[in-house]
Scaffold this motif. Structure first.
Motif, PDB file in Angstrom:
ATOM      1  N   PHE A   3      15.098  -3.807  12.836  1.00 23.82           N
ATOM      2  CA  PHE A   3      14.880  -3.447  11.426  1.00 23.82           C
ATOM      3  C   PHE A   3      13.700  -2.485  11.413  1.00 23.82           C
ATOM      4  N   ALA A   4      13.956  -1.236  11.089  1.00 24.75           N
ATOM      5  CA  ALA A   4      12.906  -0.203  11.184  1.00 24.75           C
ATOM      6  C   ALA A   4      13.026   0.739   9.991  1.00 24.75           C
ATOM      7  N   PRO A   5      12.340   0.425   8.893  1.00 28.86           N
ATOM      8  CA  PRO A   5      12.528   1.186   7.643  1.00 28.86           C
ATOM      9  C   PRO A   5      12.187   2.670   7.746  1.00 28.86           C
ATOM     10  N   ARG A   6      11.485   3.074   8.789  1.00 30.98           N
ATOM     11  CA  ARG A   6      11.143   4.501   8.867  1.00 30.98           C
ATOM     12  C   ARG A   6      12.195   5.285   9.654  1.00 30.98           C
ATOM     13  N   ARG A   7      13.259   4.607  10.085  1.00 29.90           N
ATOM     14  CA  ARG A   7      14.252   5.319  10.900  1.00 29.90           C
ATOM     15  C   ARG A   7      15.047   6.321  10.052  1.00 29.90           C
ATOM     16  N   GLN A   8      15.611   7.302  10.702  1.00 24.38           N
ATOM     17  CA  GLN A   8      16.494   8.276  10.071  1.00 24.38           C
ATOM     18  C   GLN A   8      17.811   8.263  10.843  1.00 24.38           C
ATOM     19  N   VAL A  28       0.829  -1.220   0.000  1.00 24.41           N
ATOM     20  CA  VAL A  28       0.000   0.000   0.000  1.00 24.41           C
ATOM     21  C   VAL A  28       0.861   1.267   0.000  1.00 24.41           C
ATOM     22  N   GLY A  29       2.165   1.103   0.033  1.00 22.42           N
ATOM     23  CA  GLY A  29       3.065   2.258  -0.085  1.00 22.42           C
ATOM     24  C   GLY A  29       3.278   3.025   1.213  1.00 22.42           C
ATOM     25  N   SER A  30       2.918   2.429   2.356  1.00 16.38           N
ATOM     26  CA  SER A  30       3.125   3.189   3.600  1.00 16.38           C
ATOM     27  C   SER A  30       4.578   3.122   4.069  1.00 16.38           C
ATOM     28  N   VAL A  31       5.356   2.196   3.531  1.00 18.25           N
ATOM     29  CA  VAL A  31       6.808   2.207   3.756  1.00 18.25           C
ATOM     30  C   VAL A  31       7.452   2.550   2.415  1.00 18.25           C
ATOM     31  N   PRO A  32       8.105   3.717   2.308  1.00 18.81           N
ATOM     32  CA  PRO A  32       8.732   4.068   1.031  1.00 18.81           C
ATOM     33  C   PRO A  32       9.822   3.056   0.663  1.00 18.81           C
ATOM     34  N   ILE A  33       9.807   2.591  -0.585  1.00 18.16           N
ATOM     35  CA  ILE A  33      10.728   1.528  -0.988  1.00 18.16           C
ATOM     36  C   ILE A  33      12.211   1.944  -0.861  1.00 18.16           C
ATOM     37  N   ARG A  35      21.275  -0.349  -5.899  1.00 20.34           N
ATOM     38  CA  ARG A  35      20.078   0.342  -5.392  1.00 20.34           C
ATOM     39  C   ARG A  35      18.962   0.323  -6.435  1.00 20.34           C
ATOM     40  N   LEU A  36      19.337   0.469  -7.701  1.00 19.82           N
ATOM     41  CA  LEU A  36      18.337   0.432  -8.774  1.00 19.82           C
ATOM     42  C   LEU A  36      17.657  -0.938  -8.815  1.00 19.82           C
ATOM     43  N   GLU A  37      18.457  -2.015  -8.802  1.00 18.76           N
ATOM     44  CA  GLU A  37      17.826  -3.344  -8.923  1.00 18.76           C
ATOM     45  C   GLU A  37      16.974  -3.668  -7.718  1.00 18.76           C
ATOM     46  N   LEU A  38      17.416  -3.237  -6.535  1.00 16.31           N
ATOM     47  CA  LEU A  38      16.610  -3.515  -5.342  1.00 16.31           C
ATOM     48  C   LEU A  38      15.297  -2.738  -5.399  1.00 16.31           C
ATOM     49  N   ARG A  39      15.388  -1.466  -5.762  1.00 24.09           N
ATOM     50  CA  ARG A  39      14.163  -0.648  -5.821  1.00 24.09           C
ATOM     51  C   ARG A  39      13.176  -1.234  -6.835  1.00 24.09           C
ATOM     52  N   VAL A  40      13.653  -1.532  -8.044  1.00 26.16           N
ATOM     53  CA  VAL A  40      12.761  -2.027  -9.095  1.00 26.16           C
ATOM     54  C   VAL A  40      12.147  -3.372  -8.688  1.00 26.16           C
TER      55      VAL A  40
END
Ligand code: HEM
Length: 344
Positions: free
Chosen positions: A249-254, A186-191, A276-281
């Motif tokens: 593991f916390a993808p929203r961390r900064q 649903v896109g709530s965690v930015p890829i 990074r490109l291959e992981l994102r895609v």
């Protein structure tokens, strides 16, 4: 390239790294996406599949080989060689010299093939890294045929294994998180954040060896010339002075990108932008095509014994809906300021 020192390293690296420019990667993105969709399509209708062997590994290998410009009809052979190479790393202690010798022989057998391919690219350049290394001259230097031959196996190995391991790791961690894959779908965690946190929390290369060429002082300790060092990037990425609740593991961390998964300095990963490109895609296409992805079981934490690599042997997933995700390890609740799961 990883074993060379300046000035040879600087000269070689200038040519190779210019082959990973933003413009080149932008032009290459449709190939990456087409590869992801081709491999994901048949998986979506299966009751369950192993993400490592049925998607992450073939995807990253195909992307790397296409980026280099290796002809499609030889991709299967390359895959066999990679498996053999990984086997020799795993059994470095027990299987010993015999396995390493067999792998070295295999590598030697690649040479005529590489020479032939290079002759073709010298005569007629194509939009690929091999042509780039042969024809481009950043700083006025270009690479010789022998130098390009030496880069090919290293680039295939580095370019394929680490991104595949990183992809399986990040998907595994997200599936174990309380929000599960739904958050990605649903896109709530930015890829891009998911990618960076996966690399930080459980990157595929834990460390690398170095030898001090001169006497040097590091963190107040004097190291004589010749000292052998093991730089533990994986440990630095869990330094609690830098990352709060670093074992989560916390993808929203900064901050997101200040980790050391790609190393740092003169030898920092030359392929980081492609990775990074291959992981994102891959994650974008998985979110779109497998929106209800779940783990089949809890056997996600079996890793290959191949230090300093960290790679899952398998990650069984189910494309359709299934029972709720497992709770965080040992029933530990998420710390109030971190939204994620413990790193296994
Ligand atoms: C998630 C994926 C990847 C990770 C985590 C990763 C990580 C690393 C690390 C830790 C190093 C060593 C840095 C050092 O010595 O300080 C390295 C070096 C290197 N990587 Fe990667 N890598 C990845 C993907 C790639 C890809 C896709 C390629 C090429 C297609 C690549 C090619 C290289 C090369 C050629 C070096 C040696 C650079 C030098 O010595 O100047 N890597 N990588």
């Amino acid at each position: 390239m990883g074993a060379l020192d300046a000035c040879e390293h600087t000269r070689l690296r200038a040519v190779v790294s210019s082959g990973f420019s933003p413009a080149i990667l932008k032009a290459f993105e449709p190939v990456v996406r087409a590869t992801a969709t081709r491999l994901l399509e048949p998986l979506a209708s299966l009751p369950e599949f192993d993400l490592v062997s049925q998607f992450a590994s073939p995807y990253c290998l195909a992307v790397t080989l296409q980026f280099l410009g290796i002809p499609t009809e030889t991709h299967d052979r390359c895959e066999q060689r990679l498996e053999q190479g990984l086997g020799s790393m795993q059994h470095g202690g027990s299987g010993g010299p015999g396995l390493l010798r067999a792998y070295a022989e295999e590598l030697r057998e690649c040479e005529p093939f590489a020479r032939d391919l290079i002759a073709q690219r010298l005569a007629a350049p194509a939009p690929d890294l091999i042509s780039h290394m042969l024809h481009e001259r950043p700083g006025g230097h270009r690479l010789s045929t022998n130098e390009v031959i030496a880069q090919i196996p290293a680039l295939i190995t580095a370019g394929h294994l680490s991104p595949a391991q990183a992809l399986a790791s990040v998907v595994g961690h997200q599936l174990c998180s309380p929000g599960g894959w739904h958050e990605v779908a649903v896109g709530s965690v930015p890829i891009p954040q998911l990618v960076e946190e996966g690399l930080r929390a459980d990157g595929p290369i834990i460390g690398t060896y170095r030898t001090a060429r001169n006497e040097v002082t590091v963190a107040g300790r004097n190291l004589p010339a010749g000292t052998r060092l093991l730089l533990l990037y994986g440990s630095a990425n869990h330094d609690e002075r830098k990352f709060r609740q670093s074992d989560w593991f916390a993808p929203r961390r900064q901050p997101q990108t200040s980790h050391l998964a790609f190393g740092r300095g003169a030898h920092a990963c030359v392929g980081a932008t492609l990775a990074r490109l291959e992981l994102r895609v891959a994650l974008e296409e998985m979110a779109a095509r497998l929106p209800t992805l779940t783990l089949v079981s809890e056997t996600v934490s079996v890793h290959r014994p191949a230090f300093p690599q960290r790679s899952l042997t398998a990650l069984w997933v189910r494309p359709g809906t299934c029972p709720p995700q497992r709770a965080p390890v040992d029933g530990a609740g998420s710390p109030s300021d971190v939204d994620g799961c413990p790193v296994y």
